[in-house]
Design a protein around this motif. Structure first.
Motif, PDB file in Angstrom:
ATOM      1  N   TYR A   1       0.816  -1.212   0.000  1.00 50.11           N
ATOM      2  CA  TYR A   1       0.000   0.000   0.000  1.00 50.11           C
ATOM      3  C   TYR A   1       0.851   1.264   0.000  1.00 50.11           C
ATOM      4  O   TYR A   1       0.357   2.352   0.288  1.00 50.11           O
ATOM      5  CB  TYR A   1      -0.927  -0.010   1.226  1.00 50.11           C
ATOM      6  N   LEU A   2       2.123   1.116  -0.349  1.00 49.15           N
ATOM      7  CA  LEU A   2       3.042   2.245  -0.398  1.00 49.15           C
ATOM      8  C   LEU A   2       3.673   2.374  -1.777  1.00 49.15           C
ATOM      9  O   LEU A   2       3.977   1.362  -2.438  1.00 49.15           O
ATOM     10  CB  LEU A   2       4.168   2.067   0.629  1.00 49.15           C
ATOM     11  N   TYR A   3       3.882   3.618  -2.204  1.00 49.69           N
ATOM     12  CA  TYR A   3       4.623   3.918  -3.426  1.00 49.69           C
ATOM     13  C   TYR A   3       5.547   5.102  -3.119  1.00 49.69           C
ATOM     14  O   TYR A   3       5.273   5.901  -2.217  1.00 49.69           O
ATOM     15  CB  TYR A   3       3.681   4.290  -4.580  1.00 49.69           C
ATOM     16  N   LYS A   4       6.604   5.194  -3.906  1.00 54.26           N
ATOM     17  CA  LYS A   4       7.579   6.265  -3.680  1.00 54.26           C
ATOM     18  C   LYS A   4       7.979   6.870  -5.017  1.00 54.26           C
ATOM     19  O   LYS A   4       8.298   6.152  -5.968  1.00 54.26           O
ATOM     20  CB  LYS A   4       8.806   5.692  -2.974  1.00 54.26           C
ATOM     21  N   ILE A   5       7.941   8.206  -5.074  1.00 55.65           N
ATOM     22  CA  ILE A   5       8.383   8.922  -6.272  1.00 55.65           C
ATOM     23  C   ILE A   5       9.600   9.774  -5.897  1.00 55.65           C
ATOM     24  O   ILE A   5       9.494  10.693  -5.078  1.00 55.65           O
ATOM     25  CB  ILE A   5       7.269   9.831  -6.825  1.00 55.65           C
ATOM     26  N   GLN A   6      10.738   9.452  -6.465  1.00 57.43           N
ATOM     27  CA  GLN A   6      11.940  10.251  -6.244  1.00 57.43           C
ATOM     28  C   GLN A   6      11.976  11.403  -7.251  1.00 57.43           C
ATOM     29  O   GLN A   6      11.753  11.198  -8.449  1.00 57.43           O
ATOM     30  CB  GLN A   6      13.197   9.388  -6.373  1.00 57.43           C
ATOM     31  N   ILE A   7      12.259  12.600  -6.770  1.00 56.61           N
ATOM     32  CA  ILE A   7      12.253  13.798  -7.612  1.00 56.61           C
ATOM     33  C   ILE A   7      13.683  14.080  -8.046  1.00 56.61           C
ATOM     34  O   ILE A   7      14.521  14.513  -7.253  1.00 56.61           O
ATOM     35  CB  ILE A   7      11.647  14.984  -6.850  1.00 56.61           C
ATOM     36  N   THR A   8      13.967  13.809  -9.294  1.00 53.90           N
ATOM     37  CA  THR A   8      15.355  13.842  -9.774  1.00 53.90           C
ATOM     38  C   THR A   8      15.835  15.244 -10.142  1.00 53.90           C
ATOM     39  O   THR A   8      17.037  15.476 -10.231  1.00 53.90           O
ATOM     40  CB  THR A   8      15.517  12.915 -10.992  1.00 53.90           C
ATOM     41  N   ASP A   9      14.909  16.173 -10.379  1.00 55.69           N
ATOM     42  CA  ASP A   9      15.293  17.567 -10.647  1.00 55.69           C
ATOM     43  C   ASP A   9      14.458  18.472  -9.734  1.00 55.69           C
ATOM     44  O   ASP A   9      13.501  19.121 -10.172  1.00 55.69           O
ATOM     45  CB  ASP A   9      15.048  17.923 -12.118  1.00 55.69           C
ATOM     46  N   PRO A  10      14.811  18.512  -8.445  1.00 54.83           N
ATOM     47  CA  PRO A  10      13.960  19.228  -7.485  1.00 54.83           C
ATOM     48  C   PRO A  10      13.854  20.726  -7.748  1.00 54.83           C
ATOM     49  O   PRO A  10      12.809  21.324  -7.488  1.00 54.83           O
ATOM     50  CB  PRO A  10      14.630  18.942  -6.137  1.00 54.83           C
ATOM     51  N   GLN A  11      14.920  21.350  -8.265  1.00 53.68           N
ATOM     52  CA  GLN A  11      14.853  22.775  -8.547  1.00 53.68           C
ATOM     53  C   GLN A  11      13.791  23.076  -9.600  1.00 53.68           C
ATOM     54  O   GLN A  11      13.000  24.009  -9.474  1.00 53.68           O
ATOM     55  CB  GLN A  11      16.210  23.293  -9.007  1.00 53.68           C
ATOM     56  N   ARG A  12      13.749  22.260 -10.621  1.00 52.18           N
ATOM     57  CA  ARG A  12      12.753  22.449 -11.692  1.00 52.18           C
ATOM     58  C   ARG A  12      11.336  22.241 -11.156  1.00 52.18           C
ATOM     59  O   ARG A  12      10.444  23.055 -11.411  1.00 52.18           O
ATOM     60  CB  ARG A  12      13.021  21.480 -12.841  1.00 52.18           C
ATOM     61  N   VAL A  13      11.138  21.161 -10.412  1.00 59.62           N
ATOM     62  CA  VAL A  13       9.800  20.871  -9.892  1.00 59.62           C
ATOM     63  C   VAL A  13       9.358  21.969  -8.936  1.00 59.62           C
ATOM     64  O   VAL A  13       8.194  22.383  -8.939  1.00 59.62           O
ATOM     65  CB  VAL A  13       9.768  19.488  -9.195  1.00 59.62           C
ATOM     66  N   ALA A  14      10.298  22.480  -8.130  1.00 64.11           N
ATOM     67  CA  ALA A  14       9.964  23.561  -7.208  1.00 64.11           C
ATOM     68  C   ALA A  14       9.529  24.810  -7.961  1.00 64.11           C
ATOM     69  O   ALA A  14       8.537  25.461  -7.593  1.00 64.11           O
ATOM     70  CB  ALA A  14      11.160  23.868  -6.309  1.00 64.11           C
ATOM     71  N   GLU A  15      10.254  25.167  -9.014  1.00 68.83           N
ATOM     72  CA  GLU A  15       9.896  26.344  -9.811  1.00 68.83           C
ATOM     73  C   GLU A  15       8.518  26.164 -10.437  1.00 68.83           C
ATOM     74  O   GLU A  15       7.706  27.100 -10.463  1.00 68.83           O
ATOM     75  CB  GLU A  15      10.951  26.586 -10.898  1.00 68.83           C
ATOM     76  N   GLU A  16       8.241  24.987 -10.940  1.00 71.81           N
ATOM     77  CA  GLU A  16       6.938  24.725 -11.556  1.00 71.81           C
ATOM     78  C   GLU A  16       5.825  24.723 -10.507  1.00 71.81           C
ATOM     79  O   GLU A  16       4.703  25.160 -10.774  1.00 71.81           O
ATOM     80  CB  GLU A  16       6.978  23.396 -12.311  1.00 71.81           C
ATOM     81  N   LEU A  17       6.152  24.260  -9.301  1.00 69.21           N
ATOM     82  CA  LEU A  17       5.163  24.254  -8.223  1.00 69.21           C
ATOM     83  C   LEU A  17       4.849  25.684  -7.780  1.00 69.21           C
ATOM     84  O   LEU A  17       3.685  26.007  -7.492  1.00 69.21           O
ATOM     85  CB  LEU A  17       5.695  23.440  -7.045  1.00 69.21           C
ATOM     86  N   ILE A  18       5.855  26.553  -7.746  1.00 74.32           N
ATOM     87  CA  ILE A  18       5.650  27.953  -7.376  1.00 74.32           C
ATOM     88  C   ILE A  18       4.699  28.627  -8.357  1.00 74.32           C
ATOM     89  O   ILE A  18       3.838  29.437  -7.969  1.00 74.32           O
ATOM     90  CB  ILE A  18       6.997  28.697  -7.314  1.00 74.32           C
ATOM     91  N   ILE A  19       4.824  28.286  -9.631  1.00 80.13           N
ATOM     92  CA  ILE A  19       3.943  28.869 -10.647  1.00 80.13           C
ATOM     93  C   ILE A  19       2.482  28.535 -10.367  1.00 80.13           C
ATOM     94  O   ILE A  19       1.579  29.325 -10.642  1.00 80.13           O
ATOM     95  CB  ILE A  19       4.350  28.374 -12.051  1.00 80.13           C
ATOM     96  N   THR A  20       2.248  27.358  -9.774  1.00 80.77           N
ATOM     97  CA  THR A  20       0.863  26.963  -9.465  1.00 80.77           C
ATOM     98  C   THR A  20       0.324  27.668  -8.221  1.00 80.77           C
ATOM     99  O   THR A  20      -0.845  27.500  -7.879  1.00 80.77           O
ATOM    100  CB  THR A  20       0.763  25.443  -9.235  1.00 80.77           C
ATOM    101  N   GLY A  21       1.177  28.456  -7.543  1.00 81.94           N
ATOM    102  CA  GLY A  21       0.730  29.208  -6.371  1.00 81.94           C
ATOM    103  C   GLY A  21       1.225  28.675  -5.051  1.00 81.94           C
ATOM    104  O   GLY A  21       0.826  29.165  -3.991  1.00 81.94           O
ATOM    105  N   ALA A  22       2.093  27.668  -5.066  1.00 83.94           N
ATOM    106  CA  ALA A  22       2.614  27.107  -3.821  1.00 83.94           C
ATOM    107  C   ALA A  22       3.541  28.118  -3.139  1.00 83.94           C
ATOM    108  O   ALA A  22       4.416  28.698  -3.776  1.00 83.94           O
ATOM    109  CB  ALA A  22       3.372  25.820  -4.106  1.00 83.94           C
TER     110      ALA A  22
END
Length: 360
Positions: free
Chosen positions: A319-340
């Motif tokens: 009942y567990l899954y794991k997603i490793q984020i290989t380019d965290p800077q990119r994902v963070a920038e894209e998340l900020i655009i969504t309003g995070a």
């Protein structure tokens, strides 16, 4: 033993895509239209799914295996936290120890609880915190060299595993709760038969999956109090849901259990602050585990116990899954655009100021 399935994502769209693929996998396996997921973001992919009070802990039990040094560590923390923060709880005073622990957990006191969120966005914010609101201190620079990860949990299915453990996992799981109960032997079998034959009465609402098996130990404490003075009679007559009563005894009262017999329990809690509400906080709570022979052998070899973590538990792994984020800077920038923003996780003046200064 099987291992937790690990996936990888280097963009926000890939994170969403992986979550949807996992959802489709669960749909095909369970036949559910809308799978229920909880999320936990961690700044370091090597961070175990283990409550902070057990990290690096020793496990010393009394002769009867009813109380341990970890019980004591938790009891002292509760006493100190409650005494020093009673006047700081301004919205509604907690009514039980397990309810106090939710507040303790969110204010960095070690507990048996582990934080999750019902929100994917919130959990990504925690995983990518050092990249969303960067500053110049060395701790943040250290975090930015790590690989963040997102854990995904199926809370409904985890709690069904807890339910099945009580009627399939051997007499002692029920027997331990009713040591002094009149006619104990027959009653233990009665409970196991009740749970095994009446799932739709005691745990599974079938068509109402939106509320199924998401228990609140805090609410169950209130239910138990309503039977005070006639608790034994109510249990014997099955006026009290036996599954709920067993949950209270193991996860709230802290009856110890052998490692591997019961998984952690997914619970919901009353919100005691705007911060917890905004984070859509939910939890898993661990029972007090008694180390098995393998753990004791490792202790002899290494001088310390290995982690008691969900990703190593046979009853949790499916009942567990794991997603490793290989380019965290990119994902963070894209998340900020969504309003995070950091102020969305910690809604206080200091963090709102940090959002302003970082361009938010």
């Amino acid at each position: 033993m099987k291992k937790v399935e690990i996936r990888y994502a280097e963009s926000l769209s890939e994170v969403y895509g992986q979550v949807e693929e996992i959802a489709e996998k669960v749909r095909n396996k369970n036949g559910v239209k809308r799978p229920l997921f909880w999320f936990r973001g961690v700044s370091n992919t090597n961070h175990n799914l283990e409550p902070n009070i057990f990290r690096g802990a020793d496990y010393i039990f009394n002769e009867k295996k009813t109380y341990s040094n970890n019980h004591l560590r938790e009891d002292y923390r509760f006493q100190s936290f409650m005494s020093r923060n009673f006047d700081n709880v301004t919205e509604r005073l907690p009514q039980s120890v397990i309810e106090w622990q939710e507040i303790m957990q969110h204010h960095f006191t070690k507990t048996r609880l582990m934080d999750w969120s019902e929100s994917l966005t919130v959990s990504l914010g925690f995983a990518l915190d050092a990249f969303i609101t960067p500053d110049q201190n060395m701790e943040t620079k250290r975090k930015q060299t790590l690989t963040p990860a997102l854990w995904i949990l199926q809370p409904f299915d985890l709690n069904m595993e807890v339910y099945r453990s009580f009627y399939k996992g051997g007499r002692f799981l029920v027997s331990n709760v009713f040591d002094d109960f009149p006619g104990k032997s027959d009653f233990v079998e009665d409970i196991r038969k009740e749970l095994g034959n009446n799932e739709r009465i005691y745990v599974n609402l079938d068509k109402e999956r939106n509320m199924n098996v998401l228990v609140s130990l805090s609410a169950l404490e209130h239910l138990r109090n309503s039977y005070r003075g006639r608790e034994t009679e109510a249990i014997k007559n099955f006026e009290i849901n036996p599954f709920f009563y067993l949950l209270l005894r193991y996860y709230s009262d802290g009856i110890p259990v052998d490692l591997g017999q019961l998984p952690p329990l997914a619970i919901i809690h009353p919100y005691h602050s705007q911060r917890i509400k905004m984070q859509r906080g939910v939890f898993t709570v661990f029972p007090y585990y008694i180390p098995d022979k393998e753990m004791k052998d490792i202790k002899k070899l290494l001088g310390k116990y290995p982690p008691i973590a969900m990703e190593y538990m046979e009853k949790c792994i499916p009942y567990l899954y794991k997603i490793q984020i290989t380019d965290p800077q990119r994902v963070a920038e894209e998340l900020i655009i969504t309003g995070a923003k950091r102020g969305g996780l910690y809604p206080d003046m200091e963090n709102i100021s940090k959002d302003i200064e970082s361009g938010g």
